[in-house]
Design a protein around this motif. Structure first.
Motif, PDB file in Angstrom:
ATOM      1  N   ASP A 237     -15.546  27.418 -21.133  1.00 44.61           N
ATOM      2  CA  ASP A 237     -14.380  28.226 -21.540  1.00 44.61           C
ATOM      3  C   ASP A 237     -14.432  29.613 -20.920  1.00 44.61           C
ATOM      4  O   ASP A 237     -13.429  30.128 -20.434  1.00 44.61           O
ATOM      5  CB  ASP A 237     -14.332  28.363 -23.074  1.00 44.61           C
ATOM      6  CG  ASP A 237     -14.032  27.026 -23.722  1.00 44.61           C
ATOM      7  OD1 ASP A 237     -13.659  26.088 -22.984  1.00 44.61           O
ATOM      8  OD2 ASP A 237     -14.184  26.918 -24.951  1.00 44.61           O
ATOM      9  N   GLU A 238     -15.645  30.194 -20.951  1.00 46.57           N
ATOM     10  CA  GLU A 238     -15.777  31.552 -20.414  1.00 46.57           C
ATOM     11  C   GLU A 238     -15.504  31.577 -18.908  1.00 46.57           C
ATOM     12  O   GLU A 238     -14.779  32.434 -18.399  1.00 46.57           O
ATOM     13  CB  GLU A 238     -17.181  32.094 -20.702  1.00 46.57           C
ATOM     14  CG  GLU A 238     -17.292  33.549 -20.329  1.00 46.57           C
ATOM     15  CD  GLU A 238     -18.703  34.092 -20.468  1.00 46.57           C
ATOM     16  OE1 GLU A 238     -19.608  33.321 -20.842  1.00 46.57           O
ATOM     17  OE2 GLU A 238     -18.876  35.289 -20.179  1.00 46.57           O
TER      18      GLU A 238
ATOM     19  N   ARG B  79     -11.911  31.196 -18.147  1.00 45.79           N
ATOM     20  CA  ARG B  79     -11.178  32.445 -18.421  1.00 45.79           C
ATOM     21  C   ARG B  79     -11.420  33.458 -17.291  1.00 45.79           C
ATOM     22  O   ARG B  79     -10.488  34.081 -16.795  1.00 45.79           O
ATOM     23  CB  ARG B  79     -11.653  33.019 -19.773  1.00 45.79           C
ATOM     24  CG  ARG B  79     -10.908  34.254 -20.229  1.00 45.79           C
ATOM     25  CD  ARG B  79     -11.347  34.685 -21.622  1.00 45.79           C
ATOM     26  NE  ARG B  79     -12.803  34.810 -21.784  1.00 45.79           N
ATOM     27  CZ  ARG B  79     -13.535  35.785 -21.282  1.00 45.79           C
ATOM     28  NH1 ARG B  79     -12.973  36.753 -20.587  1.00 45.79           N
ATOM     29  NH2 ARG B  79     -14.842  35.819 -21.475  1.00 45.79           N
TER      30      ARG B  79
ATOM     31  N   HIS C 210      -9.364  32.814 -14.401  1.00 48.63           N
ATOM     32  CA  HIS C 210      -7.919  32.846 -14.698  1.00 48.63           C
ATOM     33  C   HIS C 210      -7.253  31.497 -14.423  1.00 48.63           C
ATOM     34  O   HIS C 210      -6.189  31.439 -13.804  1.00 48.63           O
ATOM     35  CB  HIS C 210      -7.222  33.951 -13.887  1.00 48.63           C
ATOM     36  CG  HIS C 210      -7.738  35.318 -14.205  1.00 48.63           C
ATOM     37  ND1 HIS C 210      -7.260  36.090 -15.239  1.00 48.63           N
ATOM     38  CD2 HIS C 210      -8.737  36.039 -13.646  1.00 48.63           C
ATOM     39  CE1 HIS C 210      -7.917  37.223 -15.300  1.00 48.63           C
ATOM     40  NE2 HIS C 210      -8.836  37.222 -14.338  1.00 48.63           N
TER      41      HIS C 210
END
Ligand SMILES: Cc1cc2nc3c(=O)[nH]c(=O)nc-3n(C[C@H](O)[C@H](O)[C@H](O)COP(=O)(O)O)c2cc1C
Length: 257
Positions: free
Chosen positions: A225-226, A229, A232
């Motif tokens: 997830d990180e 993120r 982007h």
């Protein structure tokens, strides 16, 4: 076809798709909030160069290694690696590695100490996305691997797995054999294919790294997830794997600890 003819054909293909490249450039700048500096935004890489090692020797040398020198990769070596992973080797734009229905859905991000880059096979170069060094976010508890000079991140773009042809084929199959071809089954098949597409690239990079006497390890353990993120990514894009690359340490002094 001789190698120089392939390179010529690829140059003309590059011209044809320059419109798409401009769109991608704008898209990347918008996602990462970059103001495009024409001198910095794109880094062309040198033509890949033939490696003088046999496939059999490369297969014998292929292995996972987790110890790297801190020396950055040369542009030539990076070009060879990216050509192996996702180079254009034919006039029609097809790649050095296969993909289901020629979706070409795997996008490659190149993480280096100087920032985040996105590989553009049609231009044989890298779009500069951001100055951040996020190599450390590609691993769990493997600090020496995390600091390898290059981390490749393989992202599957689901929107590329859809086309008029696949949409039509899915409609026909679900109609004629509703029990076998459920939407879930088709989705499962799509995910399986995208993972195999990335896997083909991973093995090609392992072999190229072995041929260039480089250390390399592929990985699926990272904070997904990180990392998604930080890159982007959109809802359509998922990270399938990472692969660390670098030279072997020549002395204790350049050994990443
Ligand atoms: C799908 C996949 C995921 C992997 N994930 C990791 C990982 O998270 N960390 C790691 O150090 N190695 C990882 N590896 C490397 C394997 O541990 C390695 O391939 C295996 O031990 C066999 O060693 P060899 O590649 O030298 O033959 C992964 C390999 C594959 C194919």
């Amino acid at each position: 076809m001789p190698f120089d003819k392939v390179i010529q054909s690829i140059s003309s293909l590059r011209e044809e798709i320059s419109g798409e490249f401009d769109v991608l450039l704008k898209e990347m700048s918008a996602r990462f909030g970059m103001k495009p500096d024409p001198d910095e935004i794109f880094r062309p890489l040198p033509e890949p160069q033939g490696l003088s090692i046999s496939l059999m020797q490369a297969l014998e040398a292929r292995r996972s290694e987790r110890s790297f020198s801190n020396e950055p990769l040369s542009d030539q070596d990076l070009s060879n690696i990216l050509f192996a992973a996702d180079g254009i080797n034919r006039k029609n734009g097809r790649r050095t590695t296969p993909s289901a229905l020629d979706w070409q859905d795997t996008e490659i991000y190149v993480l280096k100490a100087n920032g985040i880059w996105r590989w553009v096979p049609e231009r044989r170069g890298l779009i500069f996305c951001a100055r951040e060094d996020i190599r450390g976010r590609t691993c769990y508890a493997q600090p020496t691997v995390a600091r390898a000079p290059v981390q490749l991140v393989y992202v599957s773009n689901r929107s590329k797995t859809r086309s008029t042809f696949t949409d039509l084929a899915e409609k026909v199959f679900t109609k004629i054999s509703r029990d076998v071809w459920t939407e879930e089954k088709i989705d499962e098949m799509r995910v399986r294919a995208t993972h195999i597409n990335a896997g083909a690239k991973i093995e090609a990079v392992y072999l190229a790294a072995a041929a260039m006497d480089m250390a390399c390890v592929s990985r699926t353990g990272f904070p997904t997830d990180e990392l998604e993120r930080l890159l982007h990514l959109t809802e359509d894009e998922t990270i399938v794997a990472c692969q660390s690359l670098g030279y072997r340490p020549k002395s204790i002094l350049d050994h990443i600890r």
